[in-house]
Design a protein around this motif. Structure first.
Motif, PDB file in Angstrom:
ATOM      1  N   MET A   1     -24.264 -16.874-152.900  1.00  0.00           N
ATOM      2  CA  MET A   1     -22.980 -16.210-152.688  1.00  0.00           C
ATOM      3  C   MET A   1     -21.849 -17.161-153.079  1.00  0.00           C
ATOM      4  O   MET A   1     -21.812 -18.312-152.642  1.00  0.00           O
ATOM      5  N   ILE A   2     -20.939 -16.697-153.936  1.00  0.00           N
ATOM      6  CA  ILE A   2     -19.807 -17.507-154.365  1.00  0.00           C
ATOM      7  C   ILE A   2     -18.614 -17.201-153.468  1.00  0.00           C
ATOM      8  O   ILE A   2     -18.164 -16.066-153.378  1.00  0.00           O
ATOM      9  N   LYS A   3     -18.080 -18.222-152.824  1.00  0.00           N
ATOM     10  CA  LYS A   3     -16.958 -18.048-151.919  1.00  0.00           C
ATOM     11  C   LYS A   3     -15.656 -17.959-152.705  1.00  0.00           C
ATOM     12  O   LYS A   3     -15.389 -18.770-153.598  1.00  0.00           O
ATOM     13  N   PRO A   4     -14.805 -16.966-152.418  1.00  0.00           N
ATOM     14  CA  PRO A   4     -13.534 -16.827-153.142  1.00  0.00           C
ATOM     15  C   PRO A   4     -12.619 -18.032-152.929  1.00  0.00           C
ATOM     16  O   PRO A   4     -12.552 -18.592-151.833  1.00  0.00           O
ATOM     17  N   TYR A   5     -11.901 -18.402-153.963  1.00  0.00           N
ATOM     18  CA  TYR A   5     -10.882 -19.439-153.851  1.00  0.00           C
ATOM     19  C   TYR A   5      -9.656 -18.863-153.147  1.00  0.00           C
ATOM     20  O   TYR A   5      -8.971 -19.561-152.398  1.00  0.00           O
ATOM     21  N   LYS A  10      -6.437  -6.752-151.733  1.00  0.00           N
ATOM     22  CA  LYS A  10      -7.356  -6.285-152.781  1.00  0.00           C
ATOM     23  C   LYS A  10      -7.389  -7.222-153.983  1.00  0.00           C
ATOM     24  O   LYS A  10      -7.850  -6.844-155.061  1.00  0.00           O
ATOM     25  N   ILE A  11      -6.939  -8.457-153.782  1.00  0.00           N
ATOM     26  CA  ILE A  11      -6.863  -9.435-154.869  1.00  0.00           C
ATOM     27  C   ILE A  11      -7.764 -10.626-154.560  1.00  0.00           C
ATOM     28  O   ILE A  11      -7.670 -11.227-153.489  1.00  0.00           O
ATOM     29  N   ILE A  12      -8.629 -10.979-155.505  1.00  0.00           N
ATOM     30  CA  ILE A  12      -9.573 -12.087-155.318  1.00  0.00           C
ATOM     31  C   ILE A  12      -9.514 -13.027-156.524  1.00  0.00           C
ATOM     32  O   ILE A  12      -9.499 -12.577-157.673  1.00  0.00           O
ATOM     33  N   ASP A 213     -10.860 -10.066-164.655  1.00  0.00           N
ATOM     34  CA  ASP A 213     -10.443 -10.980-165.718  1.00  0.00           C
ATOM     35  C   ASP A 213     -11.331 -12.219-165.612  1.00  0.00           C
ATOM     36  O   ASP A 213     -11.166 -13.036-164.703  1.00  0.00           O
ATOM     37  N   PRO A 214     -12.300 -12.386-166.525  1.00  0.00           N
ATOM     38  CA  PRO A 214     -13.243 -13.503-166.424  1.00  0.00           C
ATOM     39  C   PRO A 214     -12.700 -14.850-166.879  1.00  0.00           C
ATOM     40  O   PRO A 214     -13.364 -15.867-166.693  1.00  0.00           O
ATOM     41  N   PHE A 215     -11.519 -14.858-167.489  1.00  0.00           N
ATOM     42  CA  PHE A 215     -10.856 -16.113-167.892  1.00  0.00           C
ATOM     43  C   PHE A 215      -9.415 -16.024-167.403  1.00  0.00           C
ATOM     44  O   PHE A 215      -8.472 -15.987-168.204  1.00  0.00           O
ATOM     45  N   ARG A 230      -3.606  -1.944-158.337  1.00  0.00           N
ATOM     46  CA  ARG A 230      -5.012  -2.002-158.712  1.00  0.00           C
ATOM     47  C   ARG A 230      -5.735  -3.088-157.912  1.00  0.00           C
ATOM     48  O   ARG A 230      -5.106  -4.012-157.413  1.00  0.00           O
ATOM     49  N   ARG A 231      -7.042  -2.975-157.808  1.00  0.00           N
ATOM     50  CA  ARG A 231      -7.864  -4.027-157.192  1.00  0.00           C
ATOM     51  C   ARG A 231      -8.245  -5.010-158.287  1.00  0.00           C
ATOM     52  O   ARG A 231      -8.511  -4.602-159.417  1.00  0.00           O
ATOM     53  N   PHE A 232      -8.307  -6.288-157.933  1.00  0.00           N
ATOM     54  CA  PHE A 232      -8.436  -7.300-158.983  1.00  0.00           C
ATOM     55  C   PHE A 232      -9.331  -8.454-158.576  1.00  0.00           C
ATOM     56  O   PHE A 232      -9.290  -8.934-157.446  1.00  0.00           O
ATOM     57  N   ILE A 233     -10.148  -8.899-159.553  1.00  0.00           N
ATOM     58  CA  ILE A 233     -10.943 -10.119-159.404  1.00  0.00           C
ATOM     59  C   ILE A 233     -10.682 -10.988-160.627  1.00  0.00           C
ATOM     60  O   ILE A 233     -10.841 -10.534-161.767  1.00  0.00           O
ATOM     61  N   GLY A 234     -10.266 -12.224-160.395  1.00  0.00           N
ATOM     62  CA  GLY A 234     -10.028 -13.166-161.484  1.00  0.00           C
ATOM     63  C   GLY A 234     -10.895 -14.400-161.318  1.00  0.00           C
ATOM     64  O   GLY A 234     -11.039 -14.920-160.213  1.00  0.00           O
ATOM     65  N   VAL A 235     -11.483 -14.858-162.401  1.00  0.00           N
ATOM     66  CA  VAL A 235     -12.413 -15.989-162.362  1.00  0.00           C
ATOM     67  C   VAL A 235     -11.964 -17.059-163.348  1.00  0.00           C
ATOM     68  O   VAL A 235     -11.503 -16.739-164.449  1.00  0.00           O
TER      69      VAL A 235
END
Length: 254
Positions: A1-5, A10-12, A213-215, A230-235
């Motif tokens: 499991m990767i812990k969010p920074y 709804k933003i990660i 957004d993977p980058f 919108r819901r968002f995940i950025g890596v």
């Protein structure tokens, strides 16, 4: 499991290797992906910034040893992205001539259909220093969907037509480079302007949809996604860029 920074509402934001992360994302869970992958320009040369010659080297994340390695990189992350994209979802990928042709080939090889080749024409490009070729004033954004799915992808045609004064919107978008007023939180070498992501998100998602957004870099996609509900995940693998993204996101009010 990767812990969010960072995780608020709804933003990660996630600090992780993109390949490790994408393997753990639930299949067909994303409505839209926007990616601004490395252009692989860090070759020891020089570029123009504010009229001054500056090194093009950005860091290890922007270095590549061969054309094959670059293309393998693009095929790999695009393959993993396809798995997590919904049947009616779409992917947008931006780049310059240094990377976009590999990206386009990789999309087709990995089972995507390219819907549009958007040309983003900058009104204020930096002049080239060598004076041996034309000024680079455009970037390309490829818009694609899964080729093997019969479900229609989502496109907010009516809104795009309305924004464009009642006419069909064309695939050449004209506007300035990122304004200084959007760079207040820190420096990123390829930060995209908010108006560009606003158009992309409005064109291909509905309120409440999931965007990845993977980058993520300086976080423009997340900032605009939050503003638009919108819901968002950025890596990102670079913690310094995630700090910039977090600072910007914390200033956005729903």
């Amino acid at each position: 499991m990767i812990k969010p920074y960072y995780h608020r509402d709804k933003i990660i934001l996630v600090h992780a290797d993109i390949f490790d992360f994408l393997k753990k994302v639930k299949s067909e869970s994303m409505d839209m992906i926007f990616a601004d992958p490395p252009y692989f320009l860090s070759n020891g040369g020089f570029s123009n910034s504010g009229g001054q010659a500056v090194s093009v080297n950005k860091g290890e994340w922007d270095q590549i040893s061969s054309l094959k390695e670059k293309h393998d990189f693009n095929r790999r992350w695009i393959r993993l992205s396809k798995k997590i994209l919904k049947a009616n979802g779409t992917i947008w990928i931006s780049g310059s001539l240094h990377n976009i042709y590999s990206v386009g080939m990789a999309l087709e090889q990995e089972g995507f259909k390219i819907l549009n080749n958007i040309t983003w024409q900058k009104t204020n490009p930096a002049p080239n220093l060598s004076c041996r070729y034309f000024t680079h004033s455009t970037e390309t954004i490829l818009w694609a969907r899964k080729a093997d799915k019969k479900v229609k992808h989502f496109y907010n045609y009516n809104l795009m037509k309305k924004i464009n004064n009642g006419k069909q919107m064309k695939d050449v978008w004209i506007g300035s480079s990122t304004k200084k007023s959007e760079k207040w939180a820190g420096k990123h070498p390829t930060q995209k302007p908010e108006y560009l992501l606003e158009r992309i998100i409005l064109a291909s998602t509905r309120e409440g949809d999931y965007i990845l957004d993977p980058f993520v870099g300086s976080g423009t996609t997340g900032v605009v996604a939050k503003k638009l509900g919108r819901r968002f995940i950025g890596v990102d693998s670079e913690i310094d860029y995630l700090r910039i993204a977090r600072t910007r996101l914390e200033k956005v009010h729903d």
